[in-house]
Scaffold this active site. Sequence first.
Site, PDB file in Angstrom:
ATOM      1  N   TYR A 693      51.200  15.576  51.359  1.00  0.00           N
ATOM      2  CA  TYR A 693      51.069  16.169  52.681  1.00  0.00           C
ATOM      3  C   TYR A 693      51.742  17.535  52.625  1.00  0.00           C
ATOM      4  O   TYR A 693      52.975  17.632  52.686  1.00  0.00           O
ATOM      5  CB  TYR A 693      51.733  15.297  53.753  1.00  0.00           C
ATOM      6  CG  TYR A 693      51.034  13.987  54.023  1.00  0.00           C
ATOM      7  CD1 TYR A 693      49.668  13.942  54.270  1.00  0.00           C
ATOM      8  CD2 TYR A 693      51.745  12.792  54.039  1.00  0.00           C
ATOM      9  CE1 TYR A 693      49.029  12.737  54.520  1.00  0.00           C
ATOM     10  CE2 TYR A 693      51.122  11.582  54.287  1.00  0.00           C
ATOM     11  CZ  TYR A 693      49.760  11.561  54.530  1.00  0.00           C
ATOM     12  OH  TYR A 693      49.136  10.369  54.785  1.00  0.00           O
ATOM     13  N   THR A 694      50.935  18.577  52.472  1.00  0.00           N
ATOM     14  CA  THR A 694      51.519  19.913  52.341  1.00  0.00           C
ATOM     15  C   THR A 694      52.214  20.355  53.619  1.00  0.00           C
ATOM     16  O   THR A 694      53.095  21.217  53.574  1.00  0.00           O
ATOM     17  CB  THR A 694      50.440  20.939  51.968  1.00  0.00           C
ATOM     18  OG1 THR A 694      49.408  20.934  52.967  1.00  0.00           O
ATOM     19  CG2 THR A 694      49.828  20.611  50.610  1.00  0.00           C
ATOM     20  N   CYS A 695      51.829  19.780  54.752  1.00  0.00           N
ATOM     21  CA  CYS A 695      52.473  20.144  56.023  1.00  0.00           C
ATOM     22  C   CYS A 695      53.974  19.858  55.978  1.00  0.00           C
ATOM     23  O   CYS A 695      54.764  20.539  56.630  1.00  0.00           O
ATOM     24  CB  CYS A 695      51.857  19.375  57.185  1.00  0.00           C
ATOM     25  SG  CYS A 695      50.109  19.694  57.431  1.00  0.00           S
ATOM     26  N   PHE A 696      54.342  18.814  55.233  1.00  0.00           N
ATOM     27  CA  PHE A 696      55.734  18.371  55.231  1.00  0.00           C
ATOM     28  C   PHE A 696      56.371  18.472  53.842  1.00  0.00           C
ATOM     29  O   PHE A 696      57.458  17.938  53.632  1.00  0.00           O
ATOM     30  CB  PHE A 696      55.822  16.923  55.727  1.00  0.00           C
ATOM     31  CG  PHE A 696      55.107  16.686  57.025  1.00  0.00           C
ATOM     32  CD1 PHE A 696      55.638  17.163  58.210  1.00  0.00           C
ATOM     33  CD2 PHE A 696      53.891  16.018  57.056  1.00  0.00           C
ATOM     34  CE1 PHE A 696      54.980  16.952  59.401  1.00  0.00           C
ATOM     35  CE2 PHE A 696      53.226  15.807  58.263  1.00  0.00           C
ATOM     36  CZ  PHE A 696      53.772  16.278  59.434  1.00  0.00           C
TER      37      PHE A 696
END
Length: 727
Positions: A693-696
Amino acid sequence: MQLSEDIGVVNNAHAASAYNAARANTANAVSPPQDSGSMDDDTAEPCVWIAVLLAALLPMLTDALPRDHGGVCIMPHPHDMVKQEATVFVDTGTGRTLFRTNKLCDNCGLRIHDRFFFHCSKNCDIDFCQECHRKSQELLNTFLERAGDEDRDAMYNRLFWVIDVTERVGFHVLRRSVAERARLANELAFEWPTPLFERLIQAAIDVVNAKVVHVQDVKDITSDSRFWYAMGWLQFLYSANSLPCSTRRLDEQGTRGPKVEYERFILEGINKCEPSSEFNRWREHPRAKVPDVLAVENFGLSDDFCSFLTHSNLVPVSFRRVCLLCDVWEQIQSTGRIHPLELKVPREPLALVERVVLTFQDLSDAQLRRPLRVTFEGEDAIGPGVMREFFQVALRSFLDGSACASRIRDTAGAGDDAGAGEADDASGASAGAGGREGAGAKLFRCNGQRRTYWFDETAENPDAYKAIGVLLGQAVVNNVLVPSIFPRVLYERLLQDLESPCARQMGIQEVAMVSEEVAQSLRLVLEYTCEDIGAVFGDMGWERTGHITEDCQLTQANKHDFVQAYIDWFFGERVRRQLEPLSVGFRAILGGSSLLRSMVDSVQLEKIVCGGTIPVDAAAIQRGSSHEGWTSEEQSDYLPIFWEVLSDFTEAQKVQFVVFVTASDRVPLRGWQDLGLIVQKNGVGDERLPTAYTCFSQLLLPRYTCRERLRSNLLSAIANSEGFGLR
């Protein structure tokens, strides 16, 4: 008064003996900082003995303070920290049990939401969250064991003695006469071995780093005069370090560079301070400058001096960036309620360029300055990872796409003269929409050797260039680091357009960043010594610079003026139609920042926009990581294997891994330890591949049966991750 009544615990017998000998020879020489005190320069001893004393003290000052996980020295709080319990309440919206402390952790700076936290037993305004308290105790225990002190009291005595000595040395040196300061600076700059000088610098940096966050915790930051004399001592060493740059010795052809790299002086401890408070403090004295500590007649502390941002040469770029954001966000909030700038874009490059240009071109500066909210068409994802990916995809699209697609509304006048500012090489030009010359050219040309892009001077699309400038500014506002795709000279030109005092005049070195061939031609002109210089180099098109007439002949006397005029044209009129709209877009976002306009140079601006370029440090990423879902046995037996596998990757594979988990290959401004990687367990099975999850910055890692399977599956997963293709 002696240097210190109690020198504490000294483990190095040789250093102690040297110190005592020097102390006996210089008894009563160093006085403690007293704001009302003064020293009689007429009766002061020559300052060379201070260099001897410093050399004797150095073994006791070197590596004398504990360091945090980032390698920054810390000063332990002298009082016990008592465990406290937070107020418990239930969130009526979710039904979850939450904890209210109304406290900020004085180490990580985050709001404390733990059920238990730690507060000073003497009721000092010091609080730690559970995690920071645990880490600080581990650090102190490790340091105590390594240092060999008898107990914590002995350790505290020694630590505060080191700080006391450094502050007293700073006070004493800065109160000497100009001649004595100059003599000491020359002794350090030219006579001391470089390794010894580096250790002296590091000892001063360690003390300032250790105290800096404690100083800012005090409402009156100017009250700790001893600390600011330590800061002045560091500025003295910085000035001494610069002396070789301006001094030419008889046996040398030219001047030297600094004795050590200027980056060695950066105070990473400032990153722990509160940026908004420091920015507001600096705004009261925006034009304050650090006095020349080698030349000022009577050095004294002032409100201007007692501000961290005043010492811009010592402030980390990461802290500067956050302060700049404070400045920009204040402007954004001044317009009232903030509504994000919605941007829904396709992934197809040409269509994405069209959407971005059309969205930006009719908006006012205030509208453009709003934070972006980006989504890709047909996708629900939103957040930091999507934002990072958008800037990657958008900038790549602008670089690879045509300068003017027929679908993008053309706002340039059809009668514009596309030939203005004749180019040396127009190979990129082609006919485009509307039949205008250069309309179909790409916006930029790639320098394959340097892996950077510079303007194609035949291209004409001011809206597209303005959109790129807006994207560079918006990347800062949205806390995204973009790839380092432009040469540093672009940021120098942006600062010139901002009329920044930090902007420098362009030279041949800057030309080489764009074209080594042109730079080499200009070097040949300057190096040519014969009188027929006009006949040899007179046909280089000097008159197109606008500053040299056709009847003005190139001579040995004026060749420097000719070359500078060419350089000014090369970075000015030659690319005016491309650079000017890009600069307008950039200024629309960040141009209102007084901090940017006054105390950021091109090197720092490039780092603010792009971050750093140092190799991936797997050990640093591990230090700043966290683990979720793993048993204690797996954390001790399995995860170390993962970190070993990552450490053994090639540099290119490490970059792929970083892109895989963050959607960016840029190093955080404070180093790889700030990547914030979360390694979460994602089941068991050799057939499963890792996901992210690149967002996190979150890696979902399955448990595999062996090391080889872990390595092969991780490589398979990251193989399809895309960087910017410019490394």
